[in-house]
Each structure stands twice: as C-alpha cells, then as structure tokens.
Design a protein around this motif. Structure first.
Motif: not given
Ligand code: SF4
Length: 669
Positions: A8-10, A12-14, A16-18, A44-46
């Motif tokens: 999981s992405c930890p 602080n973002c809206w 919370t991606c797998g 997912i993002c950069g």
């Molecule tokens: S959009 Fe990017 S920063 Fe936000 S949870 Fe997904 S991978 Fe993480």
C-alpha cells in the motif's frame, strides 16, 4: 528470482493506493499500481513510484547520530536510547512531562504510527499539537455544520447530474477522482471547476470559474442569493432538517450581487448559472483544502456547506459537500492504541503556533522536542521563527529516514524504516473507505529501525515497557478490534490485501446529524458552546485590501503554496534533481506589470522573509496570483514558508498558509 507482493501507499494523499511491489534479491526494484485494488485499478502516481527510490537511496540515514560540537557523530542505539531516556527521566522529575513537546505530522498513514501517542501518554502526557496545517479549518467547519466531516463513496459520482470541483486540483492530488471525472463526463455528467488557477482539472471542465483567492465564501453567498431569488432552494430540507436559516437570510440581504461580483471577480451571469446547477439536483461538490487556509477559511467552508444544504444536496445520492471522510479513520480503535487515560498531565499548542509556544512556554519551558512523521522546518509557517524556536531547545530528537531540514537542526537523529521494511495497515480519511495491508518486504539498510521498536526500547528504559510488550500483530488487532463484528480481521486483511470499511456511502441519508440539535446547523450551537458566535459571516482574508489596505498596497499579490506534482510535501525533493530549485509561477498580468519573462530570476518577499527563484508565467490564472510549491528544502532554495504567516484560521484549528500577500521584483543574475 523476482517476486511480486501486494502492498500500500503510505503517503498522506486522498487516494491510499494499492501497490504491486517487485522484490528481487532482497531489494525493492519496482512499485506499480495494484490492478485488483478497486480504487487504484493499476494506476499510481510518480510520488508512489518514487518510494522505490526512497527505499534504495544512498542518502538514507543508516545509524543513530548525535551532534557533538556541531558535528554529527555515529553512536550505537544503546548510547542514543540510554541518553534520550535519561534526559526524559530527568526532565520528568525536574520540570514535569509537559516540558517535552511532541511535534508530529502525517508523513505516513500507517495505523501503527499512532503508537507515538501511546508512548507519550504512558510517559505521563506531554505538550501536544492540536489542529492541522492541512485541513483543520475545514474539518472544524464541517463539524459545526454536520457534527462530523463525511464524504460520499467515489462511485456515487455517477448518480450526479453535475459535479463541482471547488478549489481542488484533482489531476495533481486526487488522481483516481480525476479518472472518475473523465468517465462521468463521457456519461454526460457536467463538470464545473472553480479555482484561481486554470489547472489540469479545469482544462477538462464544461465550465471554469476563476475566483479571487480567499473569496470563495462570497461566491457561495452570491449563489445562495440567486437560488433564493429564483426559488430553487429546497424548502422541505430547510424547514425540517436545519436550524438557523433566518440568520443566513439576514446575511444574504446585507450584500448586493454587484458587490459580490467585485469581490470575487465572478460575473453575475456565471453566479446565476451556478445557482441553476445547484438547484438542478443532484449536484456533487468536492471541496479542496487551499481555500480554507485563510483567516476566513472555516467560514468559507461553512458558506459552501450552507449552499449545498440550502439547495437540498445533502443526504441524497449524487450530492454532498465532500471535504474529509472521517468515518474511515473513526472505524479504528485508536484509543486502544494510544491509551489516552494514561496521561496525567497535558498541555497543547496549536500546530500553527508551535514555534511561538516553544519560545514563550513557562512553567515548564520546553526542554525537549521529539519529532515524528514530520518536517516542521519546511512545513510549518513562518520558517524563520520555527527555526529560532527549535534552536532554542536543549534537546531535539528526530525520527527520520533522511537528513531533512528538521533533522539537520536536531541533537539526535534516529534512522527509521520505510513502508516496505515494516508491516502496517494503511487508510486515509480523505476520499475512499478501503483499508490496505502492507507487509514487511525487505530488510532495512544499516541499523534503521521501525518507530515501534524505538518506542519499545525507550519505554523499557523509562519503566513502562509492559505497555509495549505486544507484537505488531497484536497492536494491529487492537486497532481493528471494533471492526471484528463486521468480519474485518487482520487475518482476512492479510489474505485479501484490502477491505472496504463499513461506512455510509451516502452520509446523512437519514437526515440525522451529529450536531447538538441533531439538524444541519446554519448557525452552529457547537461554536456557541465554545464561546464563539456560531453565525455565518461576511469575512475576508486577513491579508487583503478589505482588512489591511496599507499591507495590500505594499504587497499587492496573493501567494499560493500548492502541493508539488512529484513530491509528497517535502518528501521527494532530494530524490528528483529537476525539482531542486525554486519555481515562481506568476499570472500574465503580474508578468506584464513587473516586466517579467519566463526564466527570469526574481525575488518574492514580504515582511516575514524572501525567496529567490526562476519565473514561470502561468497560461491562465487569476491576475493577482503567484504560486510557489510547498515543501522545498533549504539546500535547494528554501521553504516557501519563510513567507507565510503562523496566524490561525477563524475557528482556531487550521493554518492560514494561503492568506499571504507578497511582492515580486526581477533581480539581475
Ligand atoms: S495517488 Fe500517488 S501518492 Fe496518492 S496514494 Fe496513490 S500512489 Fe500514493
């Protein structure tokens, strides 16, 4: 052989991606989106992908460090922990436990990151920070109006006729909502973007409204006036499920549409069109965070809530005033993890005023600061004062992965693990309601340790080791204990990797609100209980023509400090060479007024400080706007917070980072 694991992405973002994480030879080699995660859907993002570079970086802190005569010296864990524990013991005996300040933020959304609070509560209770730099004013505002801050489930967007994105650049900060917007548009759902900057989200909108920064509340007032004039308000909702509507009517009568046009920069026709959109239910509103980072920020969110309520867009499918989604975080048993009852003393500073608190504290003064999950030297406003405050304290301890600006100022730096080196579960109370499992996948480098190990070692030395004599699994089970009745267990989470929490997809659908009256409160009784007049108001940013003519003359431009595209706050700048300089984005009008061109060097300044950087002209933005992304490190030019104010928002829980007037001058090379 390479293995792929789900994590999981930890950050602080809206979203919370797998994650799908490839590990080869004991090393993380790739981070991708989990295709099976219902929100992430493989994208997912950069910032998320950069966690691979963050984990493998040669700049990681590998050993405990102690500053001796101004120089960093490697010390053993034994020595660092013995010395820190001894100092804490002495402070407790001589001054009391509140002489220790716990400075924290939200660099990591792991459930077990709450255990720092358990440690400080069991120590006896320290000076803690309240409020939030990020969204505090808005959360407090929605608590006054609804009794809590809840959002609709992401997929409810398809039940809307119109979606209003008000001050949130979702293309940059909420990418999976962006995906839903694209699909919604294809289905004929109309998209409106209200923002001072014509950003990537605005580019796909059916209607773009440029609003003067800090004046969003006045725009909401204008739309409400037009709603009433056109008879488009929801009388049934207003009469049966709200209190204080007469106060709103009085407020609306005290200003003309012409005055609103002038204050907001939005023309009457546009205001009328927005009233028709709100009146043609269901209309879904997504509120951003920037517009509540003002001295009038709480009132701004409350005025938008009032508009959404008055138009009958509360508690219905495809509606909502979507800001935070606290029902997600409130699903966990945080009290079982943090043991608030163990605190015998307490003192609080607000997040914004922590520097002033440190400098002015007496009985006891602050003798030690321990920083977790944060980098206050770049993130807290008025950096120069924050620096002075931290330098004034005898002992500063920072738990970190890298030598950040805050770590540089510390006396002890304790190296910690990254997301892939420790087991935890992750959630965010901002957008969707999935909780994700994140296993430990690789060994940490050098002597880096999980925070929990550090708290346990210190607790053992301070005589409350029994409170930490639990395994990670046991702590995770404690946090999940309220969810077992819904079948959400650690065992299932480990197996299935993500689970949907039992939260309402359409909040307030029974029209029972968590306010003192049980109704939606246009005039807040909770605010009144706190000794604040709970009525909606006509309020301006503190740094504005309306409030301070002199200042507005000296510093005529509005500084925004939006989130960077590629770094999560200050977390990635040191890993991306192209980001390691200050970019000053200015409107075309400012460029013309000041004779600036792309690539020019310029300084942005006010009475609090100055910052030098390179000019980039924004294609389309409000004529008074300058933006400098937040989070930059001192060695790459410095934090924009040398310019921002530590003033608090109107409801006391938020920052006023965007409530900042500046001037700009070209400088020669
Ligand atoms: S959009 Fe990017 S920063 Fe936000 S949870 Fe997904 S991978 Fe993480």
């Amino acid at each position: 052989m390479a293995e792929v694991h789900i994590s999981s992405c930890p950050l602080n973002c809206w979203d919370t991606c797998g994650f799908k994480v490839t590990v080869d030879g004991g090393k993380v080699i790739k981070v991708e989106g989990d295709d099976l995660h219902p929100i992430t859907q493989g994208k997912i993002c950069g910032r998320g992908r950069m966690l691979e570079a963050r984990t493998n970086s040669k700049e990681r802190l590998l050993y405990p460090l102690k500053k001796v005569n101004g120089e960093w010296t490697r010390v053993s864990w034994e020595q660092a922990l013995d010395e820190i524990a001894e100092k804490m013991r002495k402070i407790k005996n001589k001054y009391g436990t509140t002489a220790v300040l716990h400075s924290h933020d939200y660099a990591n959304n792991g459930l077990l990151k709450n255990l720092d609070r358990r440690f400080f509560n069991c120590y006896g209770g320290v000076t803690e920070l309240t409020g939030s730099l990020c969204w505090g004013a808005g959360i407090e505002a929605q608590t006054w109006d609804f009794g809590n801050s809840y959002s609709h489930a992401p997929e409810d967007i398809y039940n809307s006729k119109h979606v209003i994105i008000w001050g949130r650049n979702v293309a940059r900060t909420n990418m999976h909502l962006f995906g839903h917007l694209q699909s919604a548009k294809k289905q004929g759902i109309k998209l409106v973007v209200i923002d001072p900057i014509f950003n990537q989200t605005a580019q796909m909108a059916d209607m773009y409204v440029s609003v003067t920064p800090g004046m969003d509340g006045f725009l909401a007032i204008g739309i409400m006036k037009e709603l009433l004039r056109l008879g488009l308000e929801d009388r049934n909702f207003i009469e049966n499920y709200t209190i204080g509507f007469e106060d709103v009517q009085t407020l609306l009568q005290s200003i003309t549409i012409e005055e609103i046009e002038q204050l907001t920069g939005v023309e009457r026709d546009t205001i009328t069109s927005l009233a028709f959109i709100y009146g043609n239910r269901p209309t879904m509103t997504y509120l951003g965070l920037g517009m509540q980072r003002y001295a009038n920020g709480g009132n701004t969110i409350r005025l938008i809530d009032a508009l959404v309520a008055m138009s009958g867009n509360i508690g219905i499918r495809g509606g909502g005033a979507n800001f935070g989604n606290l029902q997600v975080g409130q699903s966990f048993n945080i009290a079982a993890l943090t043991l608030p009852e163990r605190k015998t003393k307490s003192r609080t500073f607000t997040m914004m005023k922590q520097a002033e608190g440190i400098l002015q504290a007496t009985d006891p003064g602050i003798k030690m600061i321990i920083v977790t999950c944060g980098n206050p030297l770049t993130q807290v406003p008025n950096t120069n004062v924050v620096k002075r405050a931290f330098q004034s304290v005898e002992t500063v301890v920072v738990l970190e992965q890298f030598m950040t600006d805050t770590a540089q100022l510390a006396d002890y730096v304790l190296p910690t693990t990254t997301v892939f080196e420790e087991e935890d579960i992750y959630y965010s109370s901002m957008y969707h309601a999935y909780v994700n499992y994140g296993p430990a996948l690789v060994q940490p480098p050098g002597e880096a340790k999980p925070d929990l190990w550090i708290w346990t070692q210190l607790a053992n030395r301070l005589g409350f080791g029994a409170d930490f004599s639990f395994s990670r699994d046991e702590f995770l089970q404690m946090g999940l204990s309220g969810l077992e009745k819904y079948g959400i267990t650690l065992e299932r989470l480990k197996k299935e990797k993500h689970l949907l929490l039992p939260v309402k997809p359409v909040p307030w659908d029974d029209y029972t609100f968590q306010t003192p009256s049980g109704k939606f409160e246009f005039t807040s009784l909770l605010a009144k209980k706190k000794g604040i007049d709970g009525q909606l108001k006509m309020m301006y940013p503190a740094e504005s023509e309306a409030e301070n003519k002199e200042l507005a003359k000296k510093y005529p431009y509005r500084l925004l400090t939006i989130h960077p595209l590629r770094s999560n706050h200050s977390q990635h700048y040191h890993l991306i060479e192209s980001m390691q300089s200050i970019k000053i984005e200015v409107s075309r009008d400012i460029a013309e007024e000041k004779g600036l061109e792309d690539g020019d060097k310029a300084k942005v300044f006010n009475d609090r400080g100055q910052l030098v950087g390179t000019v980039k002209i924004l294609k389309k933005a409000h004529r008074k706007v300058i933006n400098i992304d937040e989070g930059q490190w001192e060695k790459f030019g410095g934090s924009v917070n040398v310019l921002t104010s530590d003033r608090e928002s109107d409801n006391g829980q938020g920052s006023t980072l965007y409530d900042c007037l500046v001037n700009i001058e070209k400088i020669s090379e």
